[in-house]
Design a protein around this motif. Structure first.
Motif, short mmCIF file in Angstrom:
data_model
loop_
_atom_site.label_atom_id
_atom_site.label_comp_id
_atom_site.label_asym_id
_atom_site.label_seq_id
_atom_site.Cartn_x
_atom_site.Cartn_y
_atom_site.Cartn_z
N ASP A 1 0.82 -1.22 0.00
CA ASP A 1 0.00 0.00 0.00
C ASP A 1 0.85 1.27 0.00
O ASP A 1 0.32 2.38 0.04
CB ASP A 1 -0.91 0.03 1.23
CG ASP A 1 -1.79 -1.21 1.34
OD1 ASP A 1 -2.34 -1.63 0.31
OD2 ASP A 1 -1.92 -1.75 2.46
N ALA A 2 2.17 1.12 -0.07
CA ALA A 2 3.09 2.26 0.09
C ALA A 2 2.86 3.36 -0.95
O ALA A 2 2.82 4.54 -0.61
CB ALA A 2 4.54 1.80 0.05
N THR B 1 -0.29 11.22 1.26
CA THR B 1 0.45 12.09 2.18
C THR B 1 1.07 13.29 1.48
O THR B 1 1.38 14.29 2.12
CB THR B 1 1.54 11.31 2.94
OG1 THR B 1 2.46 10.76 2.01
CG2 THR B 1 0.95 10.23 3.82
N GLU B 2 1.25 13.21 0.18
CA GLU B 2 1.82 14.34 -0.57
C GLU B 2 0.76 15.36 -1.00
O GLU B 2 1.10 16.40 -1.55
CB GLU B 2 2.58 13.82 -1.78
CG GLU B 2 3.86 13.10 -1.39
CD GLU B 2 4.62 12.52 -2.56
OE1 GLU B 2 4.06 12.42 -3.68
OE2 GLU B 2 5.79 12.14 -2.35
N THR C 1 7.84 6.37 2.91
CA THR C 1 6.55 5.74 3.19
C THR C 1 6.70 4.28 3.60
O THR C 1 5.98 3.79 4.47
CB THR C 1 5.62 5.86 1.97
OG1 THR C 1 5.59 7.23 1.56
CG2 THR C 1 4.21 5.41 2.29
N GLU C 2 7.64 3.57 3.00
CA GLU C 2 7.85 2.18 3.39
C GLU C 2 8.33 2.09 4.83
O GLU C 2 7.92 1.20 5.57
CB GLU C 2 8.83 1.49 2.43
CG GLU C 2 8.20 1.21 1.08
CD GLU C 2 9.09 0.37 0.18
OE1 GLU C 2 10.12 -0.16 0.64
OE2 GLU C 2 8.71 0.23 -1.00
N TYR C 3 9.18 3.03 5.25
CA TYR C 3 9.63 3.06 6.64
C TYR C 3 8.43 3.29 7.56
O TYR C 3 8.31 2.65 8.61
CB TYR C 3 10.69 4.15 6.84
CG TYR C 3 11.22 4.20 8.25
CD1 TYR C 3 12.32 3.43 8.61
CD2 TYR C 3 10.61 4.98 9.22
CE1 TYR C 3 12.81 3.44 9.91
CE2 TYR C 3 11.09 5.01 10.52
CZ TYR C 3 12.18 4.24 10.86
OH TYR C 3 12.64 4.25 12.16
N VAL C 4 7.55 4.22 7.18
CA VAL C 4 6.34 4.49 7.97
C VAL C 4 5.56 3.20 8.17
O VAL C 4 5.17 2.85 9.28
CB VAL C 4 5.47 5.57 7.29
CG1 VAL C 4 4.09 5.63 7.93
CG2 VAL C 4 6.14 6.93 7.34
N ILE C 5 5.31 2.48 7.08
CA ILE C 5 4.51 1.26 7.17
C ILE C 5 5.21 0.20 8.01
O ILE C 5 4.58 -0.46 8.85
CB ILE C 5 4.18 0.72 5.75
CG1 ILE C 5 3.25 1.72 5.04
CG2 ILE C 5 3.55 -0.67 5.82
CD1 ILE C 5 3.03 1.43 3.57
N PHE D 1 -7.07 1.76 -2.18
CA PHE D 1 -6.79 2.50 -0.95
C PHE D 1 -7.57 3.81 -0.97
O PHE D 1 -7.47 4.59 -1.90
CB PHE D 1 -5.28 2.78 -0.86
CG PHE D 1 -4.88 3.63 0.30
CD1 PHE D 1 -4.70 3.09 1.55
CD2 PHE D 1 -4.66 4.99 0.13
CE1 PHE D 1 -4.30 3.87 2.63
CE2 PHE D 1 -4.27 5.79 1.19
CZ PHE D 1 -4.10 5.23 2.45
N CYS D 2 -8.36 4.04 0.09
CA CYS D 2 -9.16 5.27 0.20
C CYS D 2 -8.58 6.26 1.19
O CYS D 2 -8.78 7.46 1.05
CB CYS D 2 -10.57 4.95 0.69
SG CYS D 2 -11.50 3.82 -0.27
N GLY D 3 -7.94 5.73 2.24
CA GLY D 3 -7.44 6.64 3.27
C GLY D 3 -7.10 5.90 4.54
O GLY D 3 -6.84 4.70 4.54
#
Length: 192
Positions: A25-26, A33-34, A54-58, A80-82
């Motif tokens: 989902d990255a 987020t952008e 984003t991958e680090y976030v996940i 993906f909606c949110g």
């Protein structure tokens, strides 16, 4: 949050699934987020905005972030909606706060309403939480309307909160209790 959720929840609705976010989902999360428009009425310190990668976030969403909040992805089919977030868990008060944010193409589609409904149903049916709260910027009328339609009552209007911006912002605070929900559920169960 780990005290409230022994395992990461999955919520299934008619059109939506709320589930843990995965590395696949990255790209979708990064796109959201952008978007300055998506985050116009949101705090600056949200976990998905904390790191550029984003991958680090996940990868750290369900260890580092889970101490303070639970963030799940909202999906329309596979799209993906949110994000749906539960945070500020207060065990002694049996209280939790919720927040939702969506990719712009899903605004006005009913996704926010269904997400909020799935979240509150889960919270009141699967946990001991008695009070759910949410905060919205006073300028974000659409978010306030969604909360109002789902039984949230505005308990404070125009109070100044720190959302990580240059100066505090005027916000409304909304609450919903599980008492009425549980009474209605009990009535429905006894009729069956």
């Amino acid at each position: 949050m780990k005290k409230l959720f022994s395992k990461l929840p999955v919520m299934q609705g008619d059109r939506l699934t709320i589930r843990p976010i995965e590395l696949s989902d990255a790209n979708s999360l990064k796109e959201m987020t952008e978007s300055e428009e998506v985050y116009r009425y949101l705090p600056t310190f949200l976990f998905e905005k904390k790191y550029n990668d984003t991958e680090y976030v996940i990868k750290h969403l369900y260890d580092e972030c889970l101490e303070d909040s639970l963030i799940l992805g909202v999906f329309f089919g596979e799209d993906f909606c949110g994000l749906a977030e539960m945070y500020a868990y207060r065990p002694l008060l049996k209280k939790i706060s919720v927040g939702i944010r969506f990719v712009q193409k899903y605004w006005g589609s009913g996704v926010a309403s269904e997400t909020l409904e799935l979240m509150t149903e889960y919270i009141f049916n699967e946990t001991n939480i008695e009070l759910v709260s949410a905060s919205t910027m006073t300028k974000n009328k659409a978010a306030g309307n969604v909360l109002k339609r789902h039984g949230f009552k505005r308990v404070a209007h125009g109070i100044y909160e720190n959302w990580g911006l240059e100066k505090p912002v005027a916000a409304d605070v909304w609450v919903k209790t599980g008492v009425g929900h549980r009474i209605e559920k009990h009535k429905a169960d006894t009729r069956s």
